[in-house]
Design an enzyme around this catalytic site. Sequence first.
Site, PDB file in Angstrom:
ATOM      1  N   PRO A  52       0.823  -1.225   0.000  1.00  0.00           N
ATOM      2  CA  PRO A  52       0.000   0.000   0.000  1.00  0.00           C
ATOM      3  C   PRO A  52       0.850   1.265   0.000  1.00  0.00           C
ATOM      4  CG  PRO A  52      -0.125  -1.135   2.131  1.00  0.00           C
ATOM      5  CD  PRO A  52       0.614  -2.036   1.198  1.00  0.00           C
ATOM      6  N   GLU A  96       1.656  -8.514   8.675  1.00  0.00           N
ATOM      7  CA  GLU A  96       1.910  -7.085   8.903  1.00  0.00           C
ATOM      8  C   GLU A  96       2.711  -6.466   7.754  1.00  0.00           C
ATOM      9  OE1 GLU A  96       1.310  -4.348  10.898  1.00  0.00           O
ATOM     10  OE2 GLU A  96      -0.343  -5.717  11.241  1.00  0.00           O
ATOM     11  N   ARG A 140      -3.556  -7.865 -20.490  1.00  0.00           N
ATOM     12  CA  ARG A 140      -4.477  -7.581 -21.598  1.00  0.00           C
ATOM     13  C   ARG A 140      -3.905  -6.557 -22.583  1.00  0.00           C
ATOM     14  NH1 ARG A 140      -7.827  -3.191 -21.088  1.00  0.00           N
ATOM     15  NH2 ARG A 140      -9.663  -4.105 -22.047  1.00  0.00           N
ATOM     16  N   ASP A 185     -10.316   2.219 -24.600  1.00  0.00           N
ATOM     17  CA  ASP A 185     -10.757   2.063 -23.215  1.00  0.00           C
ATOM     18  C   ASP A 185     -10.600   3.345 -22.406  1.00  0.00           C
ATOM     19  OD1 ASP A 185     -11.557  -0.565 -23.163  1.00  0.00           O
ATOM     20  OD2 ASP A 185      -9.585  -1.350 -22.608  1.00  0.00           O
TER      21      ASP A 185
HETATM   22  N1  SAM Z   1       1.477  -2.980   7.552  1.00  0.00           N
HETATM   23  C1  SAM Z   1       1.501  -2.634   6.150  1.00  0.00           C
HETATM   24  C2  SAM Z   1       1.376  -1.131   5.971  1.00  0.00           C
HETATM   25  O1  SAM Z   1       0.722  -0.492   6.793  1.00  0.00           O
HETATM   26  O2  SAM Z   1       1.926  -0.583   4.982  1.00  0.00           O
HETATM   27  C3  SAM Z   1       0.344  -3.292   5.435  1.00  0.00           C
HETATM   28  C4  SAM Z   1       0.496  -4.776   5.306  1.00  0.00           C
HETATM   29  S1  SAM Z   1      -0.853  -5.559   4.493  1.00  0.00           S
HETATM   30  C5  SAM Z   1      -1.893  -6.000   5.848  1.00  0.00           C
HETATM   31  C6  SAM Z   1      -0.211  -7.070   3.952  1.00  0.00           C
HETATM   32  C7  SAM Z   1       0.245  -7.118   2.504  1.00  0.00           C
HETATM   33  O3  SAM Z   1      -0.863  -6.904   1.667  1.00  0.00           O
HETATM   34  C8  SAM Z   1       1.277  -6.122   2.083  1.00  0.00           C
HETATM   35  O4  SAM Z   1       2.581  -6.541   2.411  1.00  0.00           O
HETATM   36  C9  SAM Z   1       1.050  -6.032   0.585  1.00  0.00           C
HETATM   37  O5  SAM Z   1       1.745  -7.053  -0.111  1.00  0.00           O
HETATM   38  C10 SAM Z   1      -0.441  -6.294   0.459  1.00  0.00           C
HETATM   39  N2  SAM Z   1      -1.232  -5.063   0.264  1.00  0.00           N
HETATM   40  C11 SAM Z   1      -2.092  -4.524   1.152  1.00  0.00           C
HETATM   41  N3  SAM Z   1      -2.673  -3.433   0.651  1.00  0.00           N
HETATM   42  C12 SAM Z   1      -2.190  -3.257  -0.593  1.00  0.00           C
HETATM   43  C13 SAM Z   1      -2.406  -2.281  -1.613  1.00  0.00           C
HETATM   44  N4  SAM Z   1      -3.243  -1.259  -1.437  1.00  0.00           N
HETATM   45  N5  SAM Z   1      -1.728  -2.420  -2.777  1.00  0.00           N
HETATM   46  C14 SAM Z   1      -0.864  -3.442  -2.968  1.00  0.00           C
HETATM   47  N6  SAM Z   1      -0.625  -4.395  -2.026  1.00  0.00           N
HETATM   48  C15 SAM Z   1      -1.261  -4.308  -0.857  1.00  0.00           C
END
Ligand code: SAM
Length: 247
Positions: A86, A113, A151, A166
């Site tokens: 994220p 986490e 795609r 698109d």
């Molecule tokens: N503790 C982290 C933070 O606050 O940045 C978030 C960890 S999340 C619960 C677990 C995993 O989900 C991440 O390591 C990532 O690979 C994935 N993930 C969660 N949200 C995401 C997003 N918006 N985009 C891409 N991957 C995401």
Amino acid sequence: MQIDIMTLFPNVFTEILGTSILGKAQKSGLLTINTVDIRDFSKDKHRSVDEPPYGGGGGMVLGPQAVFDAVESVKKEESEVILLTPQGKPFNQELAYGLSKIEHIILICGHYEGVDERIREHLAAKEISIGDYVLTGGEAAALVLTDAVARLVPGVLGNVESASQDSFSMGLLEYPQYTRPADYRGVEVPEVLLSGNHGEIDSFRKKESLRNTLKRRADLFNNYHFSETDLELIREVIKEEMERGSE
Ligand code: SAM
């Protein structure tokens, strides 16, 4: 193009990526999508790959060893290693176009986490987020990215035109689409679309594309270069929308 997905849950991908357009593209050899189970690289007899965070705090962190080994088992010189997080660069159509030109992509799905910082600093060349929200794991994000990128690989879509028209491809949302019947429950398809006049149809579509963007995503206009014709059309749209609003 080849995409290798590093994950703790390889089964998640089979159904979605093996179906419809992406399934066909894999069968025809245009696309190879593999999943790599990170646990297969655990050195622990319980196949464990996560540990509590140093410094305390809740949750578990995906450790570096199994992830580094998993990535290195498939990495080639030309591979692009992407961590889904994220905290990464927000994913959009432009990024998808760029990635569709890369021969080999390796995606790392975090969980718990998150992942040990050394994965981000020393293994991943790029970090991508699919939006400003937090998922439980990177699998849904990897599916989104793989679908959007694959795609755009030449030959994957049967109709070449459909991707170029698109939403977002030309900086605007797409125009409305209609199919048979021409009259459904008294709501008629715009007459121009039945006319066979391609010049008028193109102009109608451009105008409706501008209208959709104005009404739903006016922020896209900040990066859109209006031609003289676009300016005429958007003036008409604004006038029509104001008249509708005051009715
Ligand atoms: N503790 C982290 C933070 O606050 O940045 C978030 C960890 S999340 C619960 C677990 C995993 O989900 C991440 O390591 C990532 O690979 C994935 N993930 C969660 N949200 C995401 C997003 N918006 N985009 C891409 N991957 C995401």
